[in-house]
Design a protein around this motif. Structure first.
Motif: not given
Ligand code: ZN
Ligand code: KG4
Length: 359
Positions: A111, A115, A137, A324
């Motif tokens: 993840h 980004h 984040s 996200d």
């Molecule tokens: Zn994120």
């Protein structure tokens, strides 16, 4: 190559279909933020439960919007970490099921790495390497040096709270509803627009002059609380934030306090990032993660790059791809195309930005 990207690491259910890493055919996101607003923060079980009910409708919409069928999909990409285990499991198990039933190869995606791929989508030109990337984040603040896709070296990070966490926690202290970050930022930007001469140096910027690329944001909550206590004039506890923010003199100060908080976070991020650019002189500077949508951060980075005439090209990804979503997952999978058998993939909630994709 057409990739279907699935993102369910936290409170967003994102599914996108992306062609050749940059061309978005569909991108659908559902969020459970409304549920968490009632409790003032994420309850992981609630987030996971909402992932379960959202994932199939989001999948259907993503396919419908692209005009494609599962038989047109060349690979399925899925976030396998980091994140909340219950939420991650929903995406990973859905991806595994689709992969097994429809014989579609699976690509597990980190993840945090994903980004960065917000900078590749919609940019017209692909960022060149070496690049420095700042991923900011809700759970992470990492500065990395990227030599090529999949070759990532961490050069700095937060020692405690993430930048997004600092936004959210101070927002809560100021009585701003979850998700606090964007709401605090909107209040702050309005205050700045109306008070252009305000210096905004009320709160400390820990570690800003240290000879490293690390940050510390946890002290900001305490500084904000002390300031509120000073304004209220008695000794309130952290848990009293709701009462605190209803006191008239504090209420009037909330937009300014929001601007002060935002400036302390943004200054710290920009100073260390520019220092890293000066040292490593990369070709590109990438920005990613929810906080990358922050207008003040984008503006101040851009300003510093112009004032210092830095030769590194600064990418400011479209804010809709900073938070996200499934599109960055599909894009990351295209550029880091390592396929796995469906039964070789498992969630890893503790994954870091430099972990590779072997599970
Ligand atoms: Zn994120
Ligand atoms: O990347 P993301 O969507 O989810 C995680 O992977 O954590 O980031 C969410 C974080 C939250 O802390 C949220 O408050 C923050 O990003 N955020 C912002 C803004 N938009 C989202 N913080 C400051 N300004 C914004 N405009």
């Amino acid at each position: 190559m057409i990739i279907l990207g699935i993102e369910t690491s936290c409170d967003e259910t994102g599914i996108a279909i992306v062609e050749d890493g940059t061309n978005i055919l569909s991108n659908i996101t559902a969020t459970s933020a409304g549920i968490h607003a009632k409790t003032g923060g994420i309850i992981p079980e609630d987030a996971a439960r909402k992932q379960v009910t959202s994932i199939l409708p989001v999948l259907n919409l993503a396919l419908e919007e692209s005009g494609l069928l599962l038989s047109n999909i060349d690979a399925i990409a899925v976030t396998y970490g980091p994140g909340l285990i219950g939420s991650l499991l929903v995406g990973v198990e859905t991806a595994k099921t689709l992969s097994m039933v429809h014989h579609i190869p699976l690509i597990p995606v980190n993840h945090l790495v994903a980004h960065m791929y917000a900078n590749f989508i919609d940019s017209g030109v692909l960022p060149e390497f070496p690049a420095i990337s700042l991923t900011v984040s809700g759970g992470h603040t990492d500065l990395v040096l990227i030599k090529d896709h999949g070759h990532i070296e961490k050069i700095g990070s937060t020692r405690d709270d993430a930048a997004g966490e600092a936004f959210d926690k101070t927002a809560r202290l100021l009585g701003i509803e979850y998700p606090g970050g964007p709401k605090l930022a909107a209040l702050a930007d309005k205050f700045i627009a109306e008070n252009k001469d305000e210096k905004l140096n009320m709160f400390p910027r820990p570690m800003i002059n240290d000879d490293n690329f690390d940050w510390s944001f946890s002290g900001l909550k305490t500084s904000v609380l002390y300031k509120i206590n000073e304004l209220v004039g008695d000794n309130n506890k952290l848990s009293d934030y709701k009462t605190i923010s209803t006191k008239e003199n504090v209420k009037n100060m909330i937009p300014q306090l929001a601007a002060e908080v935002q400036e302390a976070i943004v200054d710290s991020l920009v100073t260390k990032t520019v220092k890293a650019i000066e040292k490593h002189q990369p070709k590109s500077m990438l920005l990613g993660g929810g906080v990358a949508a922050n207008q003040r951060l984008r503006h101040k980075l851009d300003l510093r790059f112009k004032i210092q005439d830095l030769r590194t090209k600064l990418y400011l990804p479209n804010p809709k791809y900073c938070t996200d979503n499934g599109a960055v997952i599909a894009s990351a999978a295209f550029f880091n195309n390592k396929k796995f058998a469906w039964n070789k993939i498992d969630v890893n909630p503790e994954l870091t930005i430099t972990s590779n994709t072997e599970t």
